[in-house]
Design an enzyme around this catalytic site. Structure first.
Site, PDB file in Angstrom:
ATOM      1  CG  ASP A   1     -28.776  94.002  -7.470  1.00 64.04           C
ATOM      2  OD1 ASP A   1     -28.006  93.884  -6.960  1.00 64.04           O
ATOM      3  OD2 ASP A   1     -28.508  94.177  -8.427  1.00 64.04           O
ATOM      4  CG  LEU A   2     -27.417  90.218  -1.899  1.00 72.13           C
ATOM      5  CD1 LEU A   2     -26.021  89.245  -1.772  1.00 72.13           C
ATOM      6  CD2 LEU A   2     -28.173  89.955  -1.171  1.00 72.13           C
TER       7      LEU A   2
ATOM      8  CB  ALA B   1     -21.297  85.734  -4.539  1.00 75.04           C
TER       9      ALA B   1
ATOM     10  CB  SER C   1     -15.192  80.183  -0.846  1.00 75.70           C
ATOM     11  OG  SER C   1     -13.716  80.034  -1.104  1.00 75.70           O
TER      12      SER C   1
ATOM     13  CD  GLU D   1      -9.631  81.030  -4.221  1.00 79.18           C
ATOM     14  OE1 GLU D   1      -9.302  81.708  -3.709  1.00 79.18           O
ATOM     15  OE2 GLU D   1      -8.752  79.678  -4.380  1.00 79.18           O
TER      16      GLU D   1
ATOM     17  CE1 TYR E   1     -15.786  84.091  -4.926  1.00 77.90           C
ATOM     18  CE2 TYR E   1     -14.134  82.737  -3.889  1.00 77.90           C
ATOM     19  CZ  TYR E   1     -15.519  83.428  -4.086  1.00 77.90           C
ATOM     20  OH  TYR E   1     -16.680  82.143  -4.073  1.00 77.90           O
TER      21      TYR E   1
ATOM     22  CG  ASN F   1     -12.494  74.219  -5.899  1.00 80.18           C
ATOM     23  OD1 ASN F   1     -12.063  74.530  -4.665  1.00 80.18           O
ATOM     24  ND2 ASN F   1     -11.749  74.845  -7.807  1.00 80.18           N
TER      25      ASN F   1
ATOM     26  CG  PHE G   1     -15.282  77.907 -12.274  1.00 80.73           C
ATOM     27  CD1 PHE G   1     -14.462  78.393 -11.077  1.00 80.73           C
ATOM     28  CD2 PHE G   1     -17.075  78.255 -12.957  1.00 80.73           C
ATOM     29  CE1 PHE G   1     -15.246  80.167 -10.611  1.00 80.73           C
ATOM     30  CE2 PHE G   1     -17.905  79.510 -12.793  1.00 80.73           C
ATOM     31  CZ  PHE G   1     -17.016  80.144 -11.497  1.00 80.73           C
TER      32      PHE G   1
ATOM     33  CE  LYS H   1      -9.702  77.309 -20.842  1.00 82.19           C
ATOM     34  NZ  LYS H   1      -8.932  78.585 -20.473  1.00 82.19           N
TER      35      LYS H   1
ATOM     36  NE  ARG I   1      -8.783  75.722  -6.407  1.00 81.48           N
ATOM     37  CZ  ARG I   1      -7.337  76.361  -6.563  1.00 81.48           C
ATOM     38  NH1 ARG I   1      -6.355  76.168  -6.405  1.00 81.48           N
ATOM     39  NH2 ARG I   1      -6.769  77.627  -7.457  1.00 81.48           N
TER      40      ARG I   1
HETATM   41  O1  F7E Z   1     -10.009  77.183 -11.481  1.00 86.19           O
HETATM   42  C1  F7E Z   1      -6.350  76.332 -12.157  1.00 86.19           C
HETATM   43  C2  F7E Z   1      -6.092  77.725 -12.406  1.00 86.19           C
HETATM   44  O2  F7E Z   1     -11.938  78.731 -11.731  1.00 86.19           O
HETATM   45  C3  F7E Z   1      -9.059  76.167 -10.547  1.00 86.19           C
HETATM   46  C4  F7E Z   1     -14.921  78.977  -7.257  1.00 86.19           C
HETATM   47  O3  F7E Z   1     -16.247  78.289  -7.445  1.00 86.19           O
HETATM   48  O4  F7E Z   1     -13.637  77.157  -6.187  1.00 86.19           O
HETATM   49  C5  F7E Z   1     -13.448  78.240  -7.389  1.00 86.19           C
HETATM   50  O5  F7E Z   1     -12.667  78.842  -7.729  1.00 86.19           O
HETATM   51  C6  F7E Z   1      -7.593  76.176 -10.348  1.00 86.19           C
HETATM   52  C7  F7E Z   1      -6.787  77.457 -10.011  1.00 86.19           C
HETATM   53  O6  F7E Z   1     -11.875  77.497  -9.367  1.00 86.19           O
HETATM   54  C8  F7E Z   1      -7.121  77.484 -15.710  1.00 86.19           C
HETATM   55  O7  F7E Z   1      -5.351  78.882 -11.658  1.00 86.19           O
HETATM   56  C9  F7E Z   1      -5.796  76.283 -14.740  1.00 86.19           C
HETATM   57  O8  F7E Z   1      -5.837  76.619  -9.463  1.00 86.19           O
HETATM   58  O9  F7E Z   1     -11.862  76.770 -11.750  1.00 86.19           O
HETATM   59  P1  F7E Z   1     -11.354  77.549 -10.961  1.00 86.19           P
HETATM   60  P2  F7E Z   1     -10.897  78.021  -8.168  1.00 86.19           P
HETATM   61  O10 F7E Z   1     -10.354  79.204  -8.477  1.00 86.19           O
HETATM   62  O11 F7E Z   1     -10.601  77.649  -7.184  1.00 86.19           O
HETATM   63  C10 F7E Z   1     -14.047  78.473  -4.916  1.00 86.19           C
HETATM   64  C11 F7E Z   1     -13.898  76.985  -3.876  1.00 86.19           C
HETATM   65  C12 F7E Z   1     -15.227  79.154  -5.489  1.00 86.19           C
HETATM   66  O12 F7E Z   1     -15.134  79.623  -3.888  1.00 86.19           O
HETATM   67  C13 F7E Z   1     -14.933  80.091  -6.463  1.00 86.19           C
HETATM   68  O13 F7E Z   1     -15.823  80.674  -6.368  1.00 86.19           O
HETATM   69  O14 F7E Z   1      -7.523  75.841 -11.717  1.00 86.19           O
HETATM   70  N1  F7E Z   1      -6.267  76.584 -14.072  1.00 86.19           N
HETATM   71  N2  F7E Z   1      -6.030  76.402 -15.992  1.00 86.19           N
HETATM   72  C14 F7E Z   1      -7.158  77.271 -14.575  1.00 86.19           C
HETATM   73  N3  F7E Z   1      -9.191  78.366 -14.005  1.00 86.19           N
HETATM   74  C15 F7E Z   1      -9.272  78.300 -15.154  1.00 86.19           C
HETATM   75  N4  F7E Z   1     -10.711  79.252 -14.456  1.00 86.19           N
HETATM   76  N5  F7E Z   1      -9.251  78.618 -16.571  1.00 86.19           N
HETATM   77  C16 F7E Z   1      -8.298  78.265 -17.130  1.00 86.19           C
HETATM   78  O15 F7E Z   1      -7.864  77.719 -18.272  1.00 86.19           O
END
Ligand code: F7E
Length: 324
Positions: free
Chosen positions: A56-57, A80, A123, A125, A147, A176, A186, A190, A215
């Site tokens: 465990d980290l 992570a 990332s 992010e 994050y 992503n 994600f 979804k 994205r």
């Molecule tokens: O959201 C929008 C949400 O949760 C993408 C991780 O792998 O990539 C990932 O992070 C976008 C966002 O990924 C929903 O607001 C809309 O703008 O799939 P996500 P993320 O946050 O971009 C980066 C590179 C990482 O490093 C992270 O570990 O989609 N969105 N409606 C939604 N997102 C979610 N989850 N659910 C929704 O209903």
């Protein structure tokens, strides 16, 4: 036989990298945390070919003894807390695992096997409220979530161990990346799970947050190849890994529902619950360094990715309903 140690092997990237390294003839060792729920579904097809070891980290000693025991040639860090919205609910845990976990792993390598080559999953992010579009390895960071902040620490501690301790440590700044093995929380998965459920009459709507967020989405299988290439170079470096193209969440919905012969506007409902407190609206990277130094290119297009994920969810749901 080269030895690779993968932390976070039970996740999407860990399982794709394990497939990739096994095909290259590596001995693959995965570090896993003890957990009361089993999360090995992504490794079921290779369970007899890999070795899993408990560590465990959060526990420095456990990491040092694993590095001492296996003396890996390559270490890939995927461990992570990776779900961005959750980092607002548990910012300290996110910092402990996603930031300090990297320091603990680097310390363990420095002490027990300093010649091991190290890959850190950084990332996009980290760019957050992006200072420029597209982003490159030189773009300043402006994280917008706990994050993202934790990932900035992980990135810089990797760079510092490289520069101070002369370790072969690389940071891959990944945008992503998705696949049929993506977690259901994600947005891409979804959507594909939701669209497939609607197609099969198992659901009648799909509730999402911000449809206008954009994205740069690629295929996880392409991205693990880039990680391995980074560790095969003469010198360590940092690399942005992305497609260079963006799509909105709305585009993703349209592509998934269209593929099933459905109109997403009839089923997708915007729901405030899934909006984020600080949204990262537009992230798009420039993969030029990876192309030039690593000869890396993506092989799966956006449309192919969407279709691959929809097909997989249809198949999984059909199998599930047939067995019920
Ligand atoms: O959201 C929008 C949400 O949760 C993408 C991780 O792998 O990539 C990932 O992070 C976008 C966002 O990924 C929903 O607001 C809309 O703008 O799939 P996500 P993320 O946050 O971009 C980066 C590179 C990482 O490093 C992270 O570990 O989609 N969105 N409606 C939604 N997102 C979610 N989850 N659910 C929704 O209903």
């Amino acid at each position: 036989m080269p030895v690779a140690l993968i932390t976070g092997i039970t996740g999407q990237d860990g399982s794709y990298l394990a497939d990739f390294l096994l095909a290259k003839g590596y001995r693959v060792v995965g570090m896993v945390r003890r957990s009361s729920t089993l999360t090995f579904s992504r490794l079921a097809h290779i369970q007899d070919e890999i070795e899993l070891v408990q560590g465990d980290l959060h526990d420095q000693g456990s990491v040092v003894s694993i590095i001492e025991r296996y003396r890996p040639d390559e270490v890939y860090n995927f461990a992570a807390q990776s779900f961005v919205p959750m980092s607002w609910n548990q910012p300290v845990l996110t910092g402990d695992a996603t930031a300090l976990g990297v320091a603990r792993l680097l310390e363990a390598i420095r002490l027990a096997c300093p010649e091991a080559r190290f890959y850190q999953s950084s990332s996009s992010e980290m760019f957050g409220k992006a200072r420029e579009v597209p982003q490159s390895e030189e773009t300043p960071f402006y994280p917008r979530t706990p994050y993202g902040v934790a990932k900035v620490y992980g990135h810089w501690i990797t760079v510092n161990y490289r520069e101070k301790h002369d370790m072969f440590a690389c940071s891959g700044i990944l945008y992503n990346h998705e696949s049929p093995r993506r977690g259901l929380e994600f947005v891409t998965r979804k959507i594909t799970r939701g669209a497939a459920s609607i197609k099969l009459g198992l659901a009648d709507e799909l509730r999402l947050g911000n449809l206008e967020a954009r994205r740069d989405w690629g295929f996880a299988g392409d991205y693990v190849r880039a990680m391995w290439l980074m560790l095969q170079q003469d010198a360590p470096n940092d690399y942005v890994i992305c497609t260079g193209q963006t799509h909105s969440v709305r585009d993703f919905c349209q592509a998934a529902f269209d593929y099933l012969g459905l109109d997403y506007r009839d089923y997708v409902v915007q729901d405030q619950r899934f909006y984020r407190p600080a949204e990262v609206n537009l992230l798009v990277g420039d993969p030029q360094r990876a192309r030039e130094n690593l000869g890396w290119e993506t092989e799966v297009s956006f449309e192919e990715l969407v279709q691959m994920m929809v097909n997989n969810d249809l198949e999984l749901l059909e199998r599930k309903t047939a067995s019920e």
